[in-house]
Design a protein around this motif. Structure first.
Motif, mmCIF file in Angstrom:
data_model
loop_
_atom_site.group_PDB
_atom_site.id
_atom_site.type_symbol
_atom_site.label_atom_id
_atom_site.label_comp_id
_atom_site.label_asym_id
_atom_site.label_seq_id
_atom_site.Cartn_x
_atom_site.Cartn_y
_atom_site.Cartn_z
ATOM 1 N N LEU A 29 57.912 45.617 47.547
ATOM 2 C CA LEU A 29 56.637 45.858 48.222
ATOM 3 C C LEU A 29 55.964 44.546 48.609
ATOM 4 O O LEU A 29 55.369 44.439 49.682
ATOM 5 N N ALA A 30 56.012 43.554 47.727
ATOM 6 C CA ALA A 30 55.392 42.263 48.034
ATOM 7 C C ALA A 30 56.050 41.627 49.253
ATOM 8 O O ALA A 30 55.366 41.101 50.135
ATOM 9 N N HIS A 31 57.369 41.704 49.330
ATOM 10 C CA HIS A 31 58.063 41.118 50.476
ATOM 11 C C HIS A 31 57.813 41.922 51.747
ATOM 12 O O HIS A 31 57.692 41.345 52.832
ATOM 13 N N ARG A 32 57.714 43.234 51.628
ATOM 14 C CA ARG A 32 57.431 44.049 52.809
ATOM 15 C C ARG A 32 56.023 43.769 53.325
ATOM 16 O O ARG A 32 55.792 43.702 54.529
ATOM 17 N N GLY A 33 55.067 43.610 52.424
ATOM 18 C CA GLY A 33 53.710 43.282 52.846
ATOM 19 C C GLY A 33 53.657 41.957 53.587
ATOM 20 O O GLY A 33 52.894 41.796 54.540
ATOM 21 N N PHE A 34 54.471 41.008 53.171
ATOM 22 C CA PHE A 34 54.542 39.724 53.859
ATOM 23 C C PHE A 34 55.168 39.886 55.240
ATOM 24 O O PHE A 34 54.673 39.358 56.230
ATOM 25 N N ARG A 35 56.303 40.630 55.309
ATOM 26 C CA ARG A 35 57.001 40.800 56.590
ATOM 27 C C ARG A 35 56.152 41.572 57.597
ATOM 28 O O ARG A 35 56.189 41.284 58.790
ATOM 29 N N LEU A 36 55.409 42.568 57.127
ATOM 30 C CA LEU A 36 54.560 43.360 58.020
ATOM 31 C C LEU A 36 53.225 42.671 58.291
ATOM 32 O O LEU A 36 52.412 43.191 59.054
ATOM 33 N N ASP A 37 52.984 41.538 57.660
ATOM 34 C CA ASP A 37 51.757 40.761 57.804
ATOM 35 C C ASP A 37 50.528 41.587 57.399
ATOM 36 O O ASP A 37 49.471 41.496 58.014
ATOM 37 N N LEU A 38 50.696 42.384 56.339
ATOM 38 C CA LEU A 38 49.576 43.171 55.812
ATOM 39 C C LEU A 38 48.852 42.439 54.702
ATOM 40 O O LEU A 38 47.617 42.408 54.665
ATOM 41 N N VAL A 39 49.617 41.869 53.785
ATOM 42 C CA VAL A 39 49.036 41.159 52.657
ATOM 43 C C VAL A 39 50.041 40.123 52.168
ATOM 44 O O VAL A 39 51.245 40.355 52.200
ATOM 45 N N HIS A 40 49.528 38.978 51.774
ATOM 46 C CA HIS A 40 50.380 37.901 51.266
ATOM 47 C C HIS A 40 50.031 37.704 49.794
ATOM 48 O O HIS A 40 49.086 37.004 49.455
ATOM 49 N N ALA A 41 50.800 38.360 48.932
ATOM 50 C CA ALA A 41 50.564 38.280 47.491
ATOM 51 C C ALA A 41 51.911 38.204 46.787
ATOM 52 O O ALA A 41 52.922 38.693 47.296
ATOM 53 N N SER A 42 51.915 37.610 45.600
ATOM 54 C CA SER A 42 53.153 37.490 44.837
ATOM 55 C C SER A 42 53.536 38.842 44.239
ATOM 56 O O SER A 42 52.733 39.781 44.204
ATOM 57 N N GLU A 43 54.763 38.916 43.757
ATOM 58 C CA GLU A 43 55.249 40.156 43.150
ATOM 59 C C GLU A 43 54.417 40.537 41.926
ATOM 60 O O GLU A 43 54.072 41.699 41.741
ATOM 61 N N SER A 44 54.090 39.555 41.106
ATOM 62 C CA SER A 44 53.321 39.852 39.889
ATOM 63 C C SER A 44 51.904 40.299 40.235
ATOM 64 O O SER A 44 51.331 41.149 39.551
ATOM 65 N N THR A 45 51.335 39.752 41.308
ATOM 66 C CA THR A 45 50.003 40.178 41.729
ATOM 67 C C THR A 45 50.035 41.619 42.214
ATOM 68 O O THR A 45 49.137 42.408 41.903
ATOM 69 N N VAL A 46 51.072 41.977 42.966
ATOM 70 C CA VAL A 46 51.213 43.363 43.428
ATOM 71 C C VAL A 46 51.316 44.302 42.229
ATOM 72 O O VAL A 46 50.658 45.347 42.184
ATOM 73 N N LEU A 47 52.098 43.922 41.220
ATOM 74 C CA LEU A 47 52.231 44.754 40.024
ATOM 75 C C LEU A 47 50.899 44.889 39.296
ATOM 76 O O LEU A 47 50.533 45.980 38.873
ATOM 77 N N ARG A 48 50.161 43.799 39.150
ATOM 78 C CA ARG A 48 48.855 43.848 38.464
ATOM 79 C C ARG A 48 47.870 44.742 39.201
ATOM 80 O O ARG A 48 47.141 45.527 38.586
ATOM 81 N N VAL A 49 47.834 44.644 40.543
ATOM 82 C CA VAL A 49 46.904 45.458 41.326
ATOM 83 C C VAL A 49 47.270 46.934 41.222
ATOM 84 O O VAL A 49 46.398 47.796 41.038
ATOM 85 N N LEU A 50 48.555 47.249 41.300
ATOM 86 C CA LEU A 50 48.976 48.651 41.214
ATOM 87 C C LEU A 50 48.731 49.214 39.818
ATOM 88 O O LEU A 50 48.349 50.375 39.671
ATOM 89 N N THR A 51 48.930 48.405 38.789
ATOM 90 C CA THR A 51 48.664 48.854 37.427
ATOM 91 C C THR A 51 47.177 49.110 37.236
ATOM 92 O O THR A 51 46.788 50.106 36.622
ATOM 93 N N ALA A 52 46.335 48.220 37.772
ATOM 94 C CA ALA A 52 44.885 48.404 37.655
ATOM 95 C C ALA A 52 44.420 49.625 38.437
ATOM 96 O O ALA A 52 43.452 50.288 38.049
ATOM 97 N N ALA A 53 45.126 49.966 39.525
ATOM 98 C CA ALA A 53 44.771 51.138 40.321
ATOM 99 C C ALA A 53 45.352 52.419 39.734
ATOM 100 O O ALA A 53 45.090 53.508 40.252
ATOM 101 N N GLY A 54 46.142 52.307 38.676
ATOM 102 C CA GLY A 54 46.727 53.491 38.047
ATOM 103 C C GLY A 54 47.935 54.040 38.781
ATOM 104 O O GLY A 54 48.305 55.192 38.585
ATOM 105 N N MET A 55 48.557 53.229 39.602
ATOM 106 C CA MET A 55 49.736 53.677 40.347
ATOM 107 C C MET A 55 50.984 53.239 39.607
ATOM 108 O O MET A 55 51.031 52.171 39.009
#
Length: 128
Positions: free
Chosen positions: A52-78
């Protein structure tokens, strides 16, 4: 020296917590929302926070590391489904390599000339 004097006249000489309340490189709320939307749209396809982190970068939606994506999804309950589990193959016997004397040595000068490898099935402990 001038800053110290300015703080002394304002009555703020006590020690303060260093740094800012919010780090300058902290995620914005729009970036957090973009990560959640990315996971909602592509989570079933990518199956992992790394992809997901790499797809967000390729689609130019969000530039975040893999661990940041995991932390955000965990905090969102996903929770992402993750890759499918591999089926393990169960064997009834273990295979061991046993060195046994070779009745027809090809080279008598070799240090292990009289040995050859034989693969023999050995019953596992579960079948005993």
């Amino acid at each position: 020296m001038l800053r110290w004097q300015a703080r002394a006249t304002a009555g703020r000489l006590e020690d303060a917590k260093p740094g800012l309340e919010v780090p300058l490189h902290a995620l914005l709320d729009s970036e957090r929302d973009a990560i959640v939307k990315l996971a909602e749209g592509w989570g079933e396809i990518d199956l992992s926070h790394r992809k997901l982190a790499h797809r967000g970068f390729r689609l130019d939606l969000v530039h975040a590391s893999e661990s940041t994506v995991l932390r955000v999804l965990t905090a969102a309950g996903m929770h992402l489904p993750g890759p499918p589990k591999r089926a393990t193959q169960r064997h009834d016997v273990d295979v061991w390599v046993i060195r046994a004397p070779d009745p027809n040595p090809s080279c008598a000068a070799a240090p292990l000339a009289g040995l050859r490898e034989q693969v023999r099935p050995v019953p596992s402990e579960e079948t005993w």
